[in-house]
Design a protein around this motif. Structure first.
Motif, PDB file in Angstrom:
ATOM      1  N   VAL A 186      56.975  63.579 -37.839  1.00 38.22           N
ATOM      2  CA  VAL A 186      55.923  62.944 -38.641  1.00 38.22           C
ATOM      3  C   VAL A 186      56.484  61.805 -39.486  1.00 38.22           C
TER       4      VAL A 186
ATOM      5  N   GLY B 230      54.481  64.039 -34.760  1.00 36.97           N
ATOM      6  CA  GLY B 230      53.946  62.756 -35.204  1.00 36.97           C
ATOM      7  C   GLY B 230      52.794  62.271 -34.349  1.00 36.97           C
TER       8      GLY B 230
ATOM      9  N   HIS C 226      49.515  65.353 -36.019  1.00 36.39           N
ATOM     10  CA  HIS C 226      49.711  66.265 -37.148  1.00 36.39           C
ATOM     11  C   HIS C 226      48.472  66.451 -38.010  1.00 36.39           C
TER      12      HIS C 226
ATOM     13  N   ASN D  32      51.132  67.739 -44.146  1.00 34.45           N
ATOM     14  CA  ASN D  32      51.651  66.491 -43.560  1.00 34.45           C
ATOM     15  C   ASN D  32      50.586  65.402 -43.406  1.00 34.45           C
TER      16      ASN D  32
END
Length: 343
Positions: A137, A178, A181, A215
């Motif tokens: 992420v 990533g 998320h 996140n």
């Protein structure tokens, strides 16, 4: 007693690998997981199959045709089918260098070749090939727009390769990947890929964390101080997430979550998988599975011919108890009783 025989009920083998290794507990052998899956039984009902990770040391992505036949024979002897396969795409990255992206697509190609061969051998009547972005992420956040475009481009290439084998890819949304998320980023990515043979793999544990905005606080639904005993708030949040992602969902993991994150071994922090009977679990497994398996009007989608239990990073002492797998099977049976069908 329910007469439903669909969706078929599967266990997973990758929990014997994920979160295990040199800096954690030993890997649980593939054969051990297979034996315990086959031995599980609840009121005469048994698992129908397994979903497998094409991951060392369980299985070698470069296995020979003879090895594939041996795998098919081994699983068949336990009266089990093989369903979805996990591609070892972490050897590359969907938003990495040209070489890393090439490796990512090559791992998908090898996985699809194995999947097709298992189909031909009659042991794999359904299932998908699972992928993720294989990117963190924080790296994605350095250039969200550019990196998402790169992931989408890599996924498109992977989809085109999968199509040559008649396979579908399912991207499993987790807070550690990533571009995948959050529930909104996940939908955006799938729309950007724009291929008919890609969909979403929903895991009840991972997707619950989408509601909490880990996140991606900009996309959280439940407030930071929400009352964990407030089932109506949880249900409302789940309805929002599932309404957005259900149309894309082609593979489904039944799981439990307590609202926390967890990581062990080399695996980054993601949704904590709880045991099926964990009193701290915030999900009503049977009820909440219905948000994924039924449409907004309550009608069965029948989008998946099988469902799988996913429970990673449990201690080996837990996973090596037969009762653990009986409890998991019992949870899956309840889901099928409530949201299954007879065919």
């Amino acid at each position: 007693m329910s007469q439903n025989n669909y969706p078929k009920l599967h266990n997973a083998t990758w929990p014997g690998i994920v979160g295990k290794g040199p800096d954690s507990e030993p890997v649980i052998p593939f054969d051990t997981l297979l034996e315990m899956t086959a031995a599980a039984e609840v009121n005469g009902v048994k698992f129908d199959g397994i979903d497998i990770g094409l991951l060392d040391p369980h299985l070698n992505i470069d296995m020979s045709d003879d090895d594939i036949k041996k795998l098919a024979d081994k699983v068949s002897k336990y009266q089990l089918n093989i369903g979805s396969l996990v591609a070892p795409i972490w050897a590359g990255s969907a938003m990495g260098t040209a070489e890393q992206r090439k490796t990512f697509v090559e791992m998908v190609r090898k996985s699809c070749a194995i999947a097709k061969r298992l189909n031909e051998l009659g042991v794999r009547p359904y299932g998908i090939v699972r992928i993720d972005s294989a990117a963190g992420v924080s790296d994605w956040a350095k250039d969200p727009t550019g990196n998402s475009k790169l992931i989408a481009q890599t996924f498109r290439e992977a989809c085109d390769v999968a199509a040559d084998f008649g396979e579908r890819l399912a991207a499993e949304g987790e807070i550690c990947w990533g571009g995948m998320h959050s529930w909104k980023y996940m939908v955006q990515l799938l729309e950007m890929v724009d291929r008919k043979n890609i969909g979403f793999q929903a895991d009840m544990s991972h997707t619950f964390l989408y509601t909490l905005g880990y996140n991606a606080p900009e996309h959280r639904i439940l407030p930071a101080d929400f009352d964990k005993s407030d089932r109506e708030a949880i249900k409302s949040a789940l309805k929002t997430v599932t309404a957005a992602l259900r149309p894309w969902t082609i593979d489904f993991h039944v799981a439990q979550n307590d609202g926390s994150v967890f990581g062990s071994g080399s695996h980054d922090k993601t949704g904590r998988h709880c045991q099926a009977t964990d009193p701290n679990g915030l999900l009503d497994i049977t009820h909440d599975a219905g948000y994924w398996l039924r449409d907004e009007n309550g009608n069965l989608t029948k989008a998946m011919k099988h469902i799988c239990w996913d429970g990673c990073m449990f201690p080996n002492a837990v996973m090596e108890k037969q009762q653990t797998w009986n409890d998991i099977l019992a949870a899956l049976i309840k889901v099928r009783d409530a949201h299954g069908w007879n065919s």
